[in-house]
Design an enzyme around this catalytic site. Structure first.
Site, PDB file in Angstrom:
ATOM      1  N   CYS A 152       0.861  -1.179   0.000  1.00  0.00           N
ATOM      2  CA  CYS A 152       0.000   0.000   0.000  1.00  0.00           C
ATOM      3  C   CYS A 152       0.896   1.227   0.000  1.00  0.00           C
ATOM      4  O   CYS A 152       2.065   1.146   0.381  1.00  0.00           O
ATOM      5  CB  CYS A 152      -0.903   0.053   1.236  1.00  0.00           C
ATOM      6  N   THR A 153       0.352   2.361  -0.416  1.00  0.00           N
ATOM      7  CA  THR A 153       1.063   3.627  -0.325  1.00  0.00           C
ATOM      8  C   THR A 153       0.099   4.683   0.197  1.00  0.00           C
ATOM      9  O   THR A 153      -1.027   4.789  -0.295  1.00  0.00           O
ATOM     10  CB  THR A 153       1.616   4.072  -1.693  1.00  0.00           C
TER      11      THR A 153
END
Length: 399
Positions: free
Chosen positions: A153-154
């Site tokens: 994820c970012t």
């Protein structure tokens, strides 16, 4: 004679090569055009639904789930694919007395199972998705040369020159393609008062991406992939320890100012390590909380640049690795993300549009991105998008 023959053949060979090169060029341009267009137009806004907290827990999801009842078999498919046999009996125990173990959230799961007409254990498994998927081996391989593991994820929080704060995130979860259309936004109400908004999945009662208007936005990134923590996680759930996604929802439901919400994310014991990325409404309100199960192991506040990161003071960026450690070369999305933020600068990037540009560029956007969400807690804006096709055009473009 040989010389003349050779001379006569050269134009033919040259013509053949020109035709071949022209054909390849046209093919490349057509492919590039197709890829670019598919990348540009595949994104669609997720559907929004109202969610009424004043209803009995068993009824809160009924109207929403009814719209997706034809997808019940997909929940069962996910259950069969994701849950190891040795955990089925544990989930059945929890499902048998879900109210005791999970309170109102358990009662919501019971209502979801009833409306979907699926076993309660399958809905419980869906809601332990964050904890269960930690059984997966190794690190994601996104910027390396070998295969991929869809576990990443970012999240980014950026503050513009006027002090407005924006929050963007890509959810790169192991949600299979057949469940992507179950991605929704919910607007939770007490009466006519909006309490919070969240991007979630139909049947998932926790919150991994959400916002309380005028107070805080929070995104949850996974920490410490793999390992054998699952046994302790389920043991803790049985004894009442809160899951990370349930904690985010409780914070959005119950806390009314940024400081108390952030403190709660830092202090409450949780079932699994995690990163909580938070954004507030006032200048300087934002940061990355690195959580262990019982302690805070790090905090990167907006306005600072911890060593050895090559970042800037106007943003924070988290993928899935402790900010004081180097990510593995097979998944160095952080380096790409920091580079884009620094190169584009505050004036171009600290906005909804600017964060969108970063979040939709490889490798921040990768073949395992399930959805992209943009939030501005100061004015209550939340926008979420999902790619309706499983193929990720940007992986082709990137190389």
């Amino acid at each position: 004679g040989g010389c003349c023959t050779l001379y006569r053949l050269r134009p033919n060979r040259l013509l053949s090569r020109i035709v071949l090169m022209a054909t390849l060029l046209v093919f490349f341009l057509l492919c590039s055009s197709t890829v670019a267009q598919s990348f540009k137009f595949n994104y669609v806004s997720v559907l929004e639904h109202d969610f009424h907290l004043d209803l009995p827990p068993e009824q809160r999801w009924t109207e929403i789930v009814s719209h997706y009842k034809s997808s019940a078999h997909l929940i069962m498919r996910y259950f069969s694919e994701q849950v190891p046999d040795f955990l089925v009996s544990v989930l059945e125990i929890i499902g048998g007395d879900v109210d005791k173990y999970l309170g109102d959230y358990g009662r919501e799961m019971r209502g979801i199972a009833h409306t979907f007409d699926v076993p309660l254990g399958a809905v419980v498994a869906l809601n332990f998705g964050y904890e269960l998927r930690r059984l997966g081996p190794g690190h994601p391989n996104i910027t390396g040369d070998n295969g991929y593991e869809p576990k990443a994820c970012t999240s980014i929080v950026a503050q513009d020159a006027d002090g407005r704060i924006f929050h963007g995130r890509n959810m790169d979860w192991n949600i299979p393609d057949y469940l992507k259309n179950l991605t929704i936004n919910i607007n939770a109400y007490h009466g006519s008062q909006k309490v919070f908004s969240a991007t979630t999945f139909v049947g998932y009662v926790g919150v991994m991406t959400g916002m309380k208007p005028g107070v805080i936005s929070v995104s949850l990134n996974e920490r410490s992939l793999g390992g054998t923590i699952i046994a302790n996680v389920l043991e803790d759930v049985l004894f009442g320890t809160i899951t990370v996604a349930h904690l985010v929802r409780q914070v959005l439901e119950q806390e009314n100012n940024y400081t108390s919400a952030l403190n709660r994310l830092m202090q409450e014991k949780v079932t699994a390590p995690a990163y909580f990325i938070a954004a507030g409404t006032e200048p300087g309100q934002g940061g990355v909380v690195t959580r262990g199960r019982n302690t805070v192991e790090g905090f990167w506040p907006l306005g600072t640049v911890p060593q050895p990161l090559k970042a800037d003071h106007w943003y924070v960026l988290e993928t899935n690795y402790d900010y004081w450690k180097n990510p593995p070369p097979t998944d160095d999305r952080r380096r790409y993300g920091l580079s884009m933020m620094n190169k584009q600068g505050r004036d171009s990037t600290a906005s909804m549009k600017g964060l969108w540009q970063v979040l939709t560029t490889w490798p921040i956007l990768n073949r395992f991105t399930t959805y992209t969400t943009l939030m501005e807690p100061g004015n209550g804006t939340i926008k979420s998008f999902v790619d309706v096709y499983p193929a990720r055009a940007q992986d082709i473009v990137a190389h």
